[in-house]
Design an enzyme around this catalytic site. Structure first.
Site, PDB file in Angstrom:
ATOM      1  N   GLY A   3      34.065  54.323  25.977  1.00 48.55           N
ATOM      2  CA  GLY A   3      34.977  55.440  27.032  1.00 48.55           C
ATOM      3  C   GLY A   3      35.474  54.547  28.134  1.00 48.55           C
ATOM      4  N   CYS A   4      35.810  55.557  29.264  1.00 47.37           N
ATOM      5  CA  CYS A   4      36.251  54.751  30.495  1.00 47.37           C
ATOM      6  C   CYS A   4      35.197  53.775  30.950  1.00 47.37           C
ATOM      7  CB  CYS A   4      36.448  55.925  31.640  1.00 47.37           C
ATOM      8  SG  CYS A   4      36.990  55.492  33.168  1.00 47.37           S
ATOM      9  N   PHE A   5      36.028  52.705  31.311  1.00 44.82           N
ATOM     10  CA  PHE A   5      35.016  51.508  31.706  1.00 44.82           C
ATOM     11  C   PHE A   5      34.667  51.334  33.089  1.00 44.82           C
ATOM     12  CE2 PHE A   5      39.481  49.123  31.953  1.00 44.82           C
ATOM     13  CZ  PHE A   5      39.923  49.860  32.814  1.00 44.82           C
ATOM     14  N   TRP A   6      35.100  52.366  33.908  1.00 41.68           N
ATOM     15  CA  TRP A   6      34.516  52.761  35.207  1.00 41.68           C
ATOM     16  C   TRP A   6      32.987  52.960  35.073  1.00 41.68           C
ATOM     17  CZ3 TRP A   6      38.414  56.409  37.357  1.00 41.68           C
ATOM     18  CH2 TRP A   6      39.820  56.043  37.488  1.00 41.68           C
TER      19      TRP A   6
END
Length: 224
Positions: A57-60
């Site tokens: 998912g979102c790498f953040w």
């Protein structure tokens, strides 16, 4: 892929259970159906700094999570699984490049093993049963994937996925893929996103609840 402007651009993280663990995903997402078994033992633990590349998912949130794991030296957000010339946010957002948002984790194998990083990945970092997406983000760039950096990592990852399936650790089939492909760092404004923007609405809604729950349940594995 949702547009996330730089001005709304922050880090916290997670622990690791040496014993089996389960993770109740936030906001009504499916939790593990049973405690996760420990990862397979490594035949020979490597020495010196090692690298793991994981997509979930979102790498953040992935970056923020692993930055707080004992034994992790550094985490970089980036793109894996597609060509170098299209490894940029605008191109990857088109969902046509073959990349996944991923993180490159440099770790000390004397303090944490690759198998333990995978245990964190499956139990806490994301929901491995979601296909081509994580929570509000949809598309193949948000897929669950492992990019082994050695034959030993590939063998261990494959064995652990089989073990999790046999244990029925999740209520739905595991969607995580084991893939090939180089890793390319993302743009500078993506790096340390959670740390620099702790009040960002996306981080508050989707990433901090998981970190807080894990910190509360396994404080001995969390590092600030």
């Amino acid at each position: 892929m949702p547009f996330r402007p730089a001005q709304f651009v922050s880090v916290i993280a997670l622990p690791l259970a040496a014993l089996a663990l389960s993770f109740a995903a936030p906001h009504g997402e499916p939790a593990a159906a049973a405690p996760l078994p420990a990862p397979p033992a490594e035949a020979l633990r490597p020495s010196g700094r090692q690298v793991a590349v994981l997509a979930g998912g979102c790498f953040w949130g992935m970056e923020g999570l692993f930055e707080h794991v004992r034994g992790v030296i550094s985490v970089t957000s980036g793109y894996a699984g597609g060509p170098r010339d299209k490894a940029n946010y605008a191109a990857v957002s088109s969902e046509t490049t073959g990349h996944a948002e991923a993180v490159r984790i440099v770790y000390d194998p004397a303090r944490i093993s690759y198998g333990q990083l995978l245990q964190i990945f499956f139990a806490a970092a994301h929901d491995p049963t979601q296909v081509n997406g994580q929570y509000p983000d949809r598309g193949p760039s948000y897929r669950s994937a492992i990019f082994p950096q050695s034959p030993a990592q590939r063998q261990l990852a494959a064995a652990y996925i089989v073990e999790l399936g046999k244990a029925r650790a999740f209520a739905r089939p595991i969607a995580t893929r084991i893939e090939n492909g180089a890793f390319y760092p993302a743009e500078s404004w993506h790096q340390d996103f959670m740390r620099r923007n702790p009040d960002n609405s996306y981080i508050q809604r989707w990433d901090k609840p998981r970190v807080a729950q894990l910190k509360a349940k396994f404080p001995q594995f969390y590092v600030s």
